[in-house]
Design a protein around this motif. Structure first.
Motif, PDB file in Angstrom:
ATOM      1  N   HIS A  31      18.663  -6.045  -8.074  1.00 18.38           N
ATOM      2  CA  HIS A  31      19.045  -7.345  -8.626  1.00 18.38           C
ATOM      3  C   HIS A  31      18.631  -7.435 -10.093  1.00 18.38           C
ATOM      4  O   HIS A  31      17.983  -8.384 -10.528  1.00 18.38           O
ATOM      5  CB  HIS A  31      18.448  -8.501  -7.817  1.00 18.38           C
ATOM      6  CG  HIS A  31      18.949  -8.563  -6.416  1.00 18.38           C
ATOM      7  ND1 HIS A  31      20.226  -8.955  -6.090  1.00 18.38           N
ATOM      8  CD2 HIS A  31      18.340  -8.261  -5.241  1.00 18.38           C
ATOM      9  CE1 HIS A  31      20.403  -8.900  -4.796  1.00 18.38           C
ATOM     10  NE2 HIS A  31      19.272  -8.479  -4.253  1.00 18.38           N
ATOM     11  N   GLU A  32      18.943  -6.381 -10.815  1.00 15.41           N
ATOM     12  CA  GLU A  32      18.695  -6.305 -12.249  1.00 15.41           C
ATOM     13  C   GLU A  32      17.210  -6.204 -12.618  1.00 15.41           C
ATOM     14  O   GLU A  32      16.849  -6.408 -13.757  1.00 15.41           O
ATOM     15  CB  GLU A  32      19.350  -7.488 -12.990  1.00 15.41           C
ATOM     16  CG  GLU A  32      20.842  -7.615 -12.737  1.00 15.41           C
ATOM     17  CD  GLU A  32      21.637  -6.370 -13.150  1.00 15.41           C
ATOM     18  OE1 GLU A  32      21.308  -5.742 -14.168  1.00 15.41           O
ATOM     19  OE2 GLU A  32      22.582  -6.029 -12.431  1.00 15.41           O
ATOM     20  N   GLU A  33      16.352  -5.924 -11.640  1.00 20.64           N
ATOM     21  CA  GLU A  33      14.918  -5.753 -11.913  1.00 20.64           C
ATOM     22  C   GLU A  33      14.502  -4.341 -11.523  1.00 20.64           C
ATOM     23  O   GLU A  33      15.030  -3.773 -10.569  1.00 20.64           O
ATOM     24  CB  GLU A  33      14.088  -6.758 -11.115  1.00 20.64           C
ATOM     25  CG  GLU A  33      14.328  -8.198 -11.511  1.00 20.64           C
ATOM     26  CD  GLU A  33      13.513  -9.160 -10.677  1.00 20.64           C
ATOM     27  OE1 GLU A  33      12.544  -8.727 -10.018  1.00 20.64           O
ATOM     28  OE2 GLU A  33      13.846 -10.352 -10.674  1.00 20.64           O
ATOM     29  N   GLU A  34      13.559  -3.800 -12.274  1.00 21.48           N
ATOM     30  CA  GLU A  34      13.041  -2.475 -11.957  1.00 21.48           C
ATOM     31  C   GLU A  34      12.310  -2.519 -10.611  1.00 21.48           C
ATOM     32  O   GLU A  34      11.591  -3.473 -10.326  1.00 21.48           O
ATOM     33  CB  GLU A  34      12.050  -2.013 -13.037  1.00 21.48           C
ATOM     34  CG  GLU A  34      12.710  -1.658 -14.345  1.00 21.48           C
ATOM     35  CD  GLU A  34      13.501  -0.367 -14.250  1.00 21.48           C
ATOM     36  OE1 GLU A  34      13.046   0.590 -13.603  1.00 21.48           O
ATOM     37  OE2 GLU A  34      14.593  -0.330 -14.840  1.00 21.48           O
ATOM     38  N   PRO A  35      12.486  -1.503  -9.763  1.00 23.75           N
ATOM     39  CA  PRO A  35      11.734  -1.485  -8.510  1.00 23.75           C
ATOM     40  C   PRO A  35      10.244  -1.287  -8.788  1.00 23.75           C
ATOM     41  O   PRO A  35       9.867  -0.613  -9.737  1.00 23.75           O
ATOM     42  CB  PRO A  35      12.315  -0.283  -7.762  1.00 23.75           C
ATOM     43  CG  PRO A  35      12.932   0.570  -8.810  1.00 23.75           C
ATOM     44  CD  PRO A  35      13.341  -0.345  -9.918  1.00 23.75           C
ATOM     45  N   VAL A  36       9.432  -1.900  -7.969  1.00 24.90           N
ATOM     46  CA  VAL A  36       7.983  -1.814  -8.136  1.00 24.90           C
ATOM     47  C   VAL A  36       7.398  -1.159  -6.889  1.00 24.90           C
ATOM     48  O   VAL A  36       7.645  -1.609  -5.767  1.00 24.90           O
ATOM     49  CB  VAL A  36       7.359  -3.214  -8.329  1.00 24.90           C
ATOM     50  CG1 VAL A  36       5.847  -3.124  -8.407  1.00 24.90           C
ATOM     51  CG2 VAL A  36       7.939  -3.878  -9.557  1.00 24.90           C
ATOM     52  N   VAL A  37       6.634  -0.108  -7.095  1.00 21.09           N
ATOM     53  CA  VAL A  37       5.942   0.543  -5.995  1.00 21.09           C
ATOM     54  C   VAL A  37       4.567  -0.097  -5.896  1.00 21.09           C
ATOM     55  O   VAL A  37       3.765   0.003  -6.821  1.00 21.09           O
ATOM     56  CB  VAL A  37       5.816   2.059  -6.232  1.00 21.09           C
ATOM     57  CG1 VAL A  37       5.032   2.715  -5.116  1.00 21.09           C
ATOM     58  CG2 VAL A  37       7.190   2.683  -6.374  1.00 21.09           C
ATOM     59  N   GLU A  38       4.315  -0.791  -4.789  1.00 22.66           N
ATOM     60  CA  GLU A  38       3.041  -1.498  -4.657  1.00 22.66           C
ATOM     61  C   GLU A  38       1.891  -0.523  -4.526  1.00 22.66           C
ATOM     62  O   GLU A  38       0.882  -0.651  -5.194  1.00 22.66           O
ATOM     63  CB  GLU A  38       3.088  -2.433  -3.457  1.00 22.66           C
ATOM     64  CG  GLU A  38       4.018  -3.613  -3.691  1.00 22.66           C
ATOM     65  CD  GLU A  38       4.064  -4.540  -2.503  1.00 22.66           C
ATOM     66  OE1 GLU A  38       3.198  -4.438  -1.613  1.00 22.66           O
ATOM     67  OE2 GLU A  38       4.979  -5.366  -2.457  1.00 22.66           O
ATOM     68  N   GLN A  39       2.028   0.453  -3.628  1.00 16.78           N
ATOM     69  CA  GLN A  39       1.007   1.456  -3.440  1.00 16.78           C
ATOM     70  C   GLN A  39       1.683   2.690  -2.886  1.00 16.78           C
ATOM     71  O   GLN A  39       2.261   2.650  -1.811  1.00 16.78           O
ATOM     72  CB  GLN A  39      -0.050   0.973  -2.452  1.00 16.78           C
ATOM     73  CG  GLN A  39      -1.424   1.031  -2.977  1.00 16.78           C
ATOM     74  CD  GLN A  39      -2.426   0.493  -1.979  1.00 16.78           C
ATOM     75  OE1 GLN A  39      -2.101  -0.075  -0.952  1.00 16.78           O
ATOM     76  NE2 GLN A  39      -3.667   0.685  -2.307  1.00 16.78           N
ATOM     77  N   GLU A  40       1.595   3.781  -3.628  1.00  8.05           N
ATOM     78  CA  GLU A  40       2.292   4.984  -3.190  1.00  8.05           C
ATOM     79  C   GLU A  40       1.644   5.597  -1.962  1.00  8.05           C
ATOM     80  O   GLU A  40       2.316   6.024  -1.044  1.00  8.05           O
ATOM     81  CB  GLU A  40       2.340   6.003  -4.324  1.00  8.05           C
ATOM     82  CG  GLU A  40       3.279   7.136  -4.018  1.00  8.05           C
ATOM     83  CD  GLU A  40       3.605   7.941  -5.243  1.00  8.05           C
ATOM     84  OE1 GLU A  40       4.234   8.986  -5.070  1.00  8.05           O
ATOM     85  OE2 GLU A  40       3.259   7.539  -6.355  1.00  8.05           O
ATOM     86  N   PHE A  41       0.330   5.677  -1.928  1.00  6.70           N
ATOM     87  CA  PHE A  41      -0.388   6.221  -0.792  1.00  6.70           C
ATOM     88  C   PHE A  41      -1.430   5.205  -0.338  1.00  6.70           C
ATOM     89  O   PHE A  41      -2.560   5.219  -0.809  1.00  6.70           O
ATOM     90  CB  PHE A  41      -1.076   7.551  -1.156  1.00  6.70           C
ATOM     91  CG  PHE A  41      -0.106   8.605  -1.572  1.00  6.70           C
ATOM     92  CD1 PHE A  41       0.709   9.224  -0.653  1.00  6.70           C
ATOM     93  CD2 PHE A  41       0.004   8.965  -2.902  1.00  6.70           C
ATOM     94  CE1 PHE A  41       1.614  10.193  -1.039  1.00  6.70           C
ATOM     95  CE2 PHE A  41       0.901   9.935  -3.299  1.00  6.70           C
ATOM     96  CZ  PHE A  41       1.713  10.549  -2.362  1.00  6.70           C
ATOM     97  N   PRO A  42      -1.061   4.286   0.577  1.00  9.99           N
ATOM     98  CA  PRO A  42      -2.018   3.277   1.012  1.00  9.99           C
ATOM     99  C   PRO A  42      -3.217   3.922   1.700  1.00  9.99           C
ATOM    100  O   PRO A  42      -3.104   5.000   2.278  1.00  9.99           O
ATOM    101  CB  PRO A  42      -1.213   2.413   1.976  1.00  9.99           C
ATOM    102  CG  PRO A  42       0.016   3.145   2.283  1.00  9.99           C
ATOM    103  CD  PRO A  42       0.223   4.171   1.225  1.00  9.99           C
ATOM    104  N   PRO A  43      -4.379   3.284   1.657  1.00 11.39           N
ATOM    105  CA  PRO A  43      -5.596   3.871   2.221  1.00 11.39           C
ATOM    106  C   PRO A  43      -5.470   4.244   3.691  1.00 11.39           C
ATOM    107  O   PRO A  43      -6.002   5.252   4.116  1.00 11.39           O
ATOM    108  CB  PRO A  43      -6.646   2.772   2.028  1.00 11.39           C
ATOM    109  CG  PRO A  43      -6.107   1.887   0.967  1.00 11.39           C
ATOM    110  CD  PRO A  43      -4.622   2.009   1.018  1.00 11.39           C
ATOM    111  N   ASP A  44      -4.759   3.425   4.483  1.00 10.27           N
ATOM    112  CA  ASP A  44      -4.600   3.741   5.905  1.00 10.27           C
ATOM    113  C   ASP A  44      -3.864   5.057   6.096  1.00 10.27           C
ATOM    114  O   ASP A  44      -4.229   5.873   6.937  1.00 10.27           O
ATOM    115  CB  ASP A  44      -3.855   2.621   6.638  1.00 10.27           C
ATOM    116  CG  ASP A  44      -4.692   1.355   6.780  1.00 10.27           C
ATOM    117  OD1 ASP A  44      -5.899   1.395   6.460  1.00 10.27           O
ATOM    118  OD2 ASP A  44      -4.139   0.334   7.208  1.00 10.27           O
TER     119      ASP A  44
END
Length: 90
Positions: free
Chosen positions: A9-22
Protein backbone atom coordinates in the motif's frame (compact mmCIF):
# COMPACT_ATOMS: atom_id res chain seq x y z
CA UNK A 1 9.74 -5.32 -17.95
CA UNK A 2 9.83 -2.77 -15.15
CA UNK A 3 10.93 -3.74 -11.66
CA UNK A 4 9.59 -1.78 -8.73
CA UNK A 5 10.79 -1.93 -5.14
CA UNK A 6 8.55 -3.96 -2.84
CA UNK A 7 5.85 -2.00 -1.09
CA UNK A 8 2.60 -2.64 0.68
CA UNK A 9 0.00 0.00 0.00
CA UNK A 10 2.76 2.36 -1.07
CA UNK A 11 4.75 1.79 2.16
CA UNK A 12 8.02 -0.06 2.58
CA UNK A 13 7.58 -3.43 4.30
CA UNK A 14 8.90 -3.53 7.85
CA UNK A 15 10.46 -6.62 9.35
CA UNK A 16 9.65 -6.52 13.06
CA UNK A 17 12.12 -9.20 14.08
CA UNK A 18 13.95 -11.45 11.68
CA UNK A 19 14.87 -14.11 14.24
CA UNK A 20 12.58 -13.87 17.29
CA UNK A 21 14.05 -15.18 20.56
CA UNK A 22 11.62 -18.12 20.73
CA UNK A 23 12.69 -19.35 17.30
CA UNK A 24 16.36 -19.06 18.24
CA UNK A 25 15.80 -21.03 21.44
CA UNK A 26 13.76 -23.68 19.58
CA UNK A 27 16.57 -24.06 17.08
CA UNK A 28 19.20 -24.36 19.82
CA UNK A 29 17.23 -27.05 21.67
CA UNK A 30 16.46 -28.96 18.46
CA UNK A 31 20.15 -28.94 17.52
CA UNK A 32 21.13 -30.16 20.98
CA UNK A 33 18.58 -32.98 20.78
CA UNK A 34 19.75 -33.97 17.31
CA UNK A 35 23.39 -34.24 18.39
CA UNK A 36 22.81 -35.82 21.81
CA UNK A 37 23.90 -39.37 22.36
CA UNK A 38 21.45 -41.98 23.60
CA UNK A 39 18.50 -40.31 21.97
CA UNK A 40 16.71 -40.46 18.62
CA UNK A 41 14.86 -37.14 18.36
CA UNK A 42 13.61 -37.63 14.80
CA UNK A 43 9.95 -37.38 15.84
CA UNK A 44 10.36 -34.71 18.53
CA UNK A 45 9.10 -31.16 18.06
CA UNK A 46 10.31 -28.24 20.15
CA UNK A 47 8.11 -25.26 21.03
CA UNK A 48 9.49 -22.36 23.06
CA UNK A 49 7.40 -19.80 24.93
CA UNK A 50 9.77 -17.43 26.63
CA UNK A 51 12.31 -19.61 28.43
CA UNK A 52 9.95 -22.60 28.81
CA UNK A 53 10.40 -25.33 26.19
CA UNK A 54 7.74 -27.92 25.34
CA UNK A 55 8.87 -31.25 23.89
CA UNK A 56 6.21 -33.16 21.91
CA UNK A 57 6.30 -36.32 19.90
CA UNK A 58 7.58 -39.86 20.26
CA UNK A 59 10.88 -41.52 21.06
CA UNK A 60 11.79 -45.20 20.92
CA UNK A 61 12.38 -46.05 24.59
CA UNK A 62 11.18 -44.72 27.94
CA UNK A 63 14.75 -43.75 28.92
CA UNK A 64 14.89 -41.37 25.96
CA UNK A 65 12.01 -39.34 27.40
CA UNK A 66 14.11 -38.45 30.44
CA UNK A 67 17.25 -37.97 28.33
CA UNK A 68 15.47 -35.49 26.03
CA UNK A 69 14.38 -33.41 29.00
CA UNK A 70 17.92 -33.41 30.43
CA UNK A 71 19.36 -32.25 27.10
CA UNK A 72 16.75 -29.50 26.71
CA UNK A 73 17.43 -28.19 30.23
CA UNK A 74 21.17 -28.06 29.49
CA UNK A 75 20.67 -25.51 26.70
CA UNK A 76 21.43 -21.93 27.80
CA UNK A 77 18.22 -19.88 28.06
CA UNK A 78 15.95 -22.81 29.00
CA UNK A 79 14.51 -22.40 32.50
CA UNK A 80 11.94 -25.22 32.44
CA UNK A 81 10.50 -27.92 30.19
CA UNK A 82 7.08 -29.37 29.57
CA UNK A 83 7.65 -32.97 28.56
CA UNK A 84 4.85 -34.33 26.34
CA UNK A 85 6.99 -37.12 24.87
CA UNK A 86 5.73 -40.69 24.54
CA UNK A 87 7.85 -43.84 24.27
CA UNK A 88 6.95 -46.44 21.63
CA UNK A 89 8.57 -49.20 23.72
CA UNK A 90 8.48 -49.49 27.52
Amino acid sequence: MVFKPQSFHEEEPVVEQEFPPDATLESSVASALASAGGLDATDVSVIAEGSVVTLRGTVLRAGEVVRAEEVALSVPGVSATVNDLRARQP
